[in-house]
Design a protein around this motif. Structure first.
Motif, PDB file in Angstrom:
ATOM      1  N   GLN A 103       0.830  -1.197   0.000  1.00  0.00           N
ATOM      2  CA  GLN A 103       0.000   0.000   0.000  1.00  0.00           C
ATOM      3  C   GLN A 103       0.872   1.258   0.000  1.00  0.00           C
ATOM      4  N   ALA A 104       1.938   1.274   0.768  1.00  0.00           N
ATOM      5  CA  ALA A 104       2.825   2.434   0.819  1.00  0.00           C
ATOM      6  C   ALA A 104       3.519   2.657  -0.523  1.00  0.00           C
ATOM      7  N   ILE A 105       3.960   1.585  -1.144  1.00  0.00           N
ATOM      8  CA  ILE A 105       4.621   1.709  -2.453  1.00  0.00           C
ATOM      9  C   ILE A 105       3.641   2.198  -3.503  1.00  0.00           C
ATOM     10  N   GLY A 110       1.962   7.194  -6.782  1.00  0.00           N
ATOM     11  CA  GLY A 110       0.949   8.126  -7.256  1.00  0.00           C
ATOM     12  C   GLY A 110      -0.433   7.521  -7.468  1.00  0.00           C
ATOM     13  N   PHE A 111      -0.603   6.267  -7.117  1.00  0.00           N
ATOM     14  CA  PHE A 111      -1.910   5.621  -7.272  1.00  0.00           C
ATOM     15  C   PHE A 111      -2.707   5.766  -5.969  1.00  0.00           C
ATOM     16  N   HIS A 112      -3.085   7.014  -5.672  1.00  0.00           N
ATOM     17  CA  HIS A 112      -3.739   7.320  -4.401  1.00  0.00           C
ATOM     18  C   HIS A 112      -5.104   6.646  -4.276  1.00  0.00           C
ATOM     19  N   THR A 113      -5.847   6.576  -5.358  1.00  0.00           N
ATOM     20  CA  THR A 113      -7.169   5.953  -5.312  1.00  0.00           C
ATOM     21  C   THR A 113      -7.061   4.465  -5.007  1.00  0.00           C
ATOM     22  N   LEU A 114      -6.109   3.798  -5.625  1.00  0.00           N
ATOM     23  CA  LEU A 114      -5.916   2.373  -5.361  1.00  0.00           C
ATOM     24  C   LEU A 114      -5.521   2.139  -3.901  1.00  0.00           C
ATOM     25  N   ALA A 115      -4.672   3.012  -3.368  1.00  0.00           N
ATOM     26  CA  ALA A 115      -4.274   2.890  -1.956  1.00  0.00           C
ATOM     27  C   ALA A 115      -5.480   3.068  -1.034  1.00  0.00           C
TER      28      ALA A 115
END
Length: 186
Positions: A103-105, A110-115
């Motif tokens: 999740q941190a990676i 830049g995949f904030h929505t996926l996180a």
């Protein structure tokens, strides 16, 4: 595993975590300064410095070690139970550590929505799995502290730990009672 081995393992892990946190802070100091993470990623809101990691991570390791030791010594009637409990503890720690690292990676790429969806998935998982356990909390905070320091993940982990504890200690017993009551009336 006896209490002396558990204490030794906890102490070694505590020293390793302290050294890694100190190394991260030294690296940050010489590469632009110690990072401060602001609430909701807005500079106008209060920030939490990564210096807090020198308090949060060792305290979390120490408390987790104490909880694990108490849990294992309470279940040591048979070696099989002890080994199974120890494997479950390790599994919970490593799974949450790997999850939070991923999740941190993903967040740092830049995949904030996926996180955010991963966090939502973790909340849903907390309804069914005992993610309130200290080894799960420690694993999540350690993995997430790689990119965001330990303070913000610690605050976030309290969310899914609370959901998990409420689910396992309040909602599940109510459902079980309702099911047994329904079966007893039939």
């Amino acid at each position: 595993m006896n209490t002396q081995q558990l204490s030794r393992t906890r102490n070694v892990f505590l020293i390793v975590v302290l050294l890694l946190q100190a190394a991260q802070l030294i690296w940050e100091h010489f590469n632009g300064g110690i990072v401060t993470h602001h609430l909701l990623m807005r500079a106008d809101l209060p920030g939490i410095s990564n210096w807090w990691g020198l308090i949060i991570l060792p305290a979390l390791v120490w408390i987790t070690g104490m909880h694990i030791q108490a849990r294992l010594t309470a279940n040591t009637q048979h070696d099989m139970v002890d080994n199974k409990a120890w494997r479950n503890i390790q599994l919970g720690f490593w799974l949450l550590l790997l999850f939070s690292l991923c999740q941190a990676i993903i967040f740092s790429l830049g995949f904030h929505t996926l996180a955010k969806f991963m966090l939502l998935g973790l909340l849903i998982t907390a309804l069914f799995m005992p993610l309130y356990r200290m080894e799960c909390i420690l694993g999540y905070v350690l993995g997430a502290s790689l990119t965001s320091g330990p303070a913000m993940p610690f605050v976030g982990v309290m969310l899914f730990a609370t959901v998990s504890a409420l689910s396992h200690f309040a909602i599940k017993p109510l459902i079980a009672r309702a099911i047994t009551k329904k079966h007893s009336t039939n």
